[in-house]
Scaffold this motif. Structure first.
Motif, PDB file in Angstrom:
ATOM      1  N   UNK A 194       1.020  -1.173   0.113  1.00 58.98           N
ATOM      2  CA  UNK A 194      -0.003  -0.003   0.110  1.00 58.98           C
ATOM      3  C   UNK A 194       0.885   1.178   0.295  1.00 58.98           C
ATOM      4  N   UNK A 195       1.947   1.105   0.647  1.00 53.63           N
ATOM      5  CA  UNK A 195       2.998   2.373   0.645  1.00 53.63           C
ATOM      6  C   UNK A 195       4.465   1.784   0.248  1.00 53.63           C
ATOM      7  N   UNK A 196       5.453   2.839  -0.028  1.00 55.39           N
ATOM      8  CA  UNK A 196       6.755   2.390  -0.296  1.00 55.39           C
ATOM      9  C   UNK A 196       7.398   3.200   0.706  1.00 55.39           C
ATOM     10  N   UNK A 197       8.736   2.912   0.793  1.00 54.70           N
ATOM     11  CA  UNK A 197       9.848   3.319   1.725  1.00 54.70           C
ATOM     12  C   UNK A 197       9.872   5.144   1.707  1.00 54.70           C
ATOM     13  N   UNK A 198       9.674   5.182   0.382  1.00 54.73           N
ATOM     14  CA  UNK A 198       9.802   6.799   0.029  1.00 54.73           C
ATOM     15  C   UNK A 198       8.649   7.668   0.862  1.00 54.73           C
ATOM     16  N   UNK A 199       7.491   7.025   1.036  1.00 54.05           N
ATOM     17  CA  UNK A 199       6.309   7.783   1.569  1.00 54.05           C
ATOM     18  C   UNK A 199       6.530   7.783   3.217  1.00 54.05           C
ATOM     19  N   UNK A 200       7.572   7.289   3.887  1.00 57.12           N
ATOM     20  CA  UNK A 200       7.709   7.281   5.349  1.00 57.12           C
ATOM     21  C   UNK A 200       7.809   8.752   5.783  1.00 57.12           C
ATOM     22  N   UNK A 201       7.466   8.771   6.772  1.00 56.26           N
ATOM     23  CA  UNK A 201       7.512  10.224   7.617  1.00 56.26           C
ATOM     24  C   UNK A 201       7.926   9.943   8.973  1.00 56.26           C
ATOM     25  N   UNK A 202       8.295  11.097   9.596  1.00 51.82           N
ATOM     26  CA  UNK A 202       8.472  10.891  11.295  1.00 51.82           C
ATOM     27  C   UNK A 202       7.654  10.327  11.972  1.00 51.82           C
ATOM     28  N   UNK A 203       6.356  10.356  11.727  1.00 58.55           N
ATOM     29  CA  UNK A 203       5.152  10.010  12.390  1.00 58.55           C
ATOM     30  C   UNK A 203       4.999   8.530  12.499  1.00 58.55           C
ATOM     31  N   UNK A 204       5.906   7.721  11.472  1.00 58.03           N
ATOM     32  CA  UNK A 204       5.439   6.307  11.213  1.00 58.03           C
ATOM     33  C   UNK A 204       6.741   5.843  11.982  1.00 58.03           C
ATOM     34  N   UNK A 205       7.401   6.471  12.926  1.00 59.71           N
ATOM     35  CA  UNK A 205       8.265   5.852  14.061  1.00 59.71           C
ATOM     36  C   UNK A 205       7.868   6.249  15.381  1.00 59.71           C
ATOM     37  N   UNK A 206       8.084   5.167  16.134  1.00 61.73           N
ATOM     38  CA  UNK A 206       7.731   5.632  17.793  1.00 61.73           C
ATOM     39  C   UNK A 206       9.078   4.713  18.541  1.00 61.73           C
ATOM     40  N   UNK A 207       8.741   5.256  19.729  1.00 61.51           N
ATOM     41  CA  UNK A 207      10.055   4.936  20.572  1.00 61.51           C
ATOM     42  C   UNK A 207       9.439   3.555  21.201  1.00 61.51           C
ATOM     43  N   UNK A 208      10.195   2.656  21.325  1.00 61.44           N
ATOM     44  CA  UNK A 208       9.885   1.347  21.710  1.00 61.44           C
ATOM     45  C   UNK A 208      10.876   1.167  22.783  1.00 61.44           C
ATOM     46  N   UNK A 209      10.078   0.955  24.264  1.00 60.14           N
ATOM     47  CA  UNK A 209      10.704   0.770  25.481  1.00 60.14           C
ATOM     48  C   UNK A 209      10.212  -0.563  26.195  1.00 60.14           C
ATOM     49  N   UNK A 210      10.972  -1.265  26.474  1.00 60.35           N
ATOM     50  CA  UNK A 210      10.527  -2.422  27.225  1.00 60.35           C
ATOM     51  C   UNK A 210      10.577  -2.371  28.728  1.00 60.35           C
ATOM     52  N   UNK A 211       9.372  -2.748  29.372  1.00 56.53           N
ATOM     53  CA  UNK A 211       9.250  -2.539  30.850  1.00 56.53           C
ATOM     54  C   UNK A 211       9.599  -3.959  31.567  1.00 56.53           C
ATOM     55  N   UNK A 212      10.231  -3.665  32.677  1.00 60.63           N
ATOM     56  CA  UNK A 212      10.442  -4.808  33.489  1.00 60.63           C
ATOM     57  C   UNK A 212       9.808  -4.847  35.049  1.00 60.63           C
ATOM     58  N   UNK A 213       9.097  -5.516  35.259  1.00 57.43           N
ATOM     59  CA  UNK A 213       8.526  -5.592  36.795  1.00 57.43           C
ATOM     60  C   UNK A 213       7.178  -4.991  37.031  1.00 57.43           C
ATOM     61  N   UNK A 214       6.601  -4.369  36.011  1.00 54.35           N
ATOM     62  CA  UNK A 214       5.102  -3.954  36.048  1.00 54.35           C
ATOM     63  C   UNK A 214       4.167  -5.109  36.197  1.00 54.35           C
ATOM     64  N   UNK A 215       4.400  -6.084  35.435  1.00 52.39           N
ATOM     65  CA  UNK A 215       3.319  -7.256  35.475  1.00 52.39           C
ATOM     66  C   UNK A 215       3.371  -7.875  36.712  1.00 52.39           C
ATOM     67  N   UNK A 216       4.596  -8.083  37.151  1.00 43.99           N
ATOM     68  CA  UNK A 216       4.957  -8.903  38.300  1.00 43.99           C
ATOM     69  C   UNK A 216       4.312  -8.011  39.595  1.00 43.99           C
ATOM     70  N   UNK A 217       4.437  -6.901  39.569  1.00 43.70           N
ATOM     71  CA  UNK A 217       4.021  -6.081  40.639  1.00 43.70           C
ATOM     72  C   UNK A 217       2.575  -6.101  40.851  1.00 43.70           C
ATOM     73  N   UNK A 218       1.686  -5.999  39.579  1.00 41.89           N
ATOM     74  CA  UNK A 218       0.515  -6.153  39.514  1.00 41.89           C
ATOM     75  C   UNK A 218      -0.143  -7.519  39.979  1.00 41.89           C
ATOM     76  N   UNK A 219       0.430  -8.497  39.666  1.00 42.23           N
ATOM     77  CA  UNK A 219       0.129  -9.822  40.124  1.00 42.23           C
ATOM     78  C   UNK A 219       0.375 -10.079  41.484  1.00 42.23           C
ATOM     79  N   UNK A 220       1.566  -9.694  42.011  1.00 38.43           N
ATOM     80  CA  UNK A 220       1.643  -9.760  43.711  1.00 38.43           C
ATOM     81  C   UNK A 220       0.752  -8.854  44.365  1.00 38.43           C
ATOM     82  N   UNK A 221       0.337  -7.645  43.669  1.00 37.44           N
ATOM     83  CA  UNK A 221      -0.851  -6.817  44.545  1.00 37.44           C
ATOM     84  C   UNK A 221      -2.013  -7.407  44.563  1.00 37.44           C
ATOM     85  N   UNK A 222      -2.282  -8.195  43.389  1.00 32.40           N
ATOM     86  CA  UNK A 222      -3.703  -8.950  43.399  1.00 32.40           C
ATOM     87  C   UNK A 222      -3.645 -10.093  44.328  1.00 32.40           C
TER      88      UNK A 222
END
Length: 220
Positions: free
Chosen positions: A124-152
């Motif tokens: 549907x698109x090619x690489x030339x059509x990409x803009x800054x909005x097509x990129x996002x910051x990917x950050x992995x989290x550690x400990x959030x799910x564990x804390x939810x489970x422990x509190x439950x």
């Protein structure tokens, strides 16, 4: 009157509230969160035990942006400033506890978002059509799910509350929900109109989202 504990997957809530209600200041978003949770207590006729908010501090490292072809200092970004202020506003709220996980800075990088990747893969698109909005910051989290489970587990075992509302889009909470229900807890999931896998209802006592379903209010 039953007591209700409300557990909020912070990263999920911020994405969904922005999508459903638009951009807001840190102060307005924090107040919105509290009022949103109160709608749950009102719906169930319950007394609020406590709101638990789970998230990580914003990343303040430097990351390379593949589209802009330069390194960005995230500690000077608007997102960093917004989230830092948001945590300060949350800390002022009555009956709200902040549970922080850890953001893995080594995994922090800008990546192409799924929508853009799908469009390119399907032609549907090619690489030339990409803009800054097509990129996002990917950050992995550690400990959030564990804390939810422990509190439950702790809330259920110690009988701190009679009902638990979990605001999340993650179905990995099922083992914690089962444990809580075995201990007599009325377990409610709030997916904020996010699609869950089929059959989820058998693992919880109810599903409820206070805000109206946006799909029912779209105009053609």
């Amino acid at each position: 009157m039953a007591r209700m504990a409300i557990l909020v997957d912070g990263g999920f809530y911020l994405k969904r509230s922005k999508s459903l209600k638009g951009v807001k200041t840190p102060s307005a978003r924090a107040e919105e969160l509290v009022q949103y949770c109160k709608k749950h207590t009102e719906h169930e006729g319950a007394d609020l035990y406590r709101i638990f908010y789970y998230d990580c501090d914003p990343i303040g490292k430097k990351a390379f942006h593949p589209f802009l072809r330069r390194t960005i200092d995230l500690s000077k970004s608007d997102d960093f400033k917004w989230k830092t202020e948001f945590f300060k506003e949350l800390a002022k709220k009555r009956k709200l506890a902040i549970r922080k996980g850890e953001a893995l800075e080594g995994s922090c990088e800008y990546v192409m978002n799924r929508s853009a990747m799908k469009d390119i893969a399907t032609g549907k698109r090619d690489a030339d059509s990409l803009t800054e909005k097509d990129f996002c910051l990917d950050v992995q989290q550690k400990g959030v799910d564990v804390r939810i489970g422990l509190d439950v587990a702790l809330i259920a075992h110690e009988k701190f509350a009679d009902q638990i509302v979990l605001i999340t889009g993650d179905s990995d909470f099922v083992p914690a929900a089962k444990y809580a229900r075995r201990h007599g807890i009325d377990f409610i999931i709030d997916p904020m109109w996010h699609n869950f896998r089929d059959g989820l209802g058998i693992h919880v006592d109810g599903m409820y989202t206070p805000w109206a379903n946006p799909k029912r209010h779209k105009t053609v």
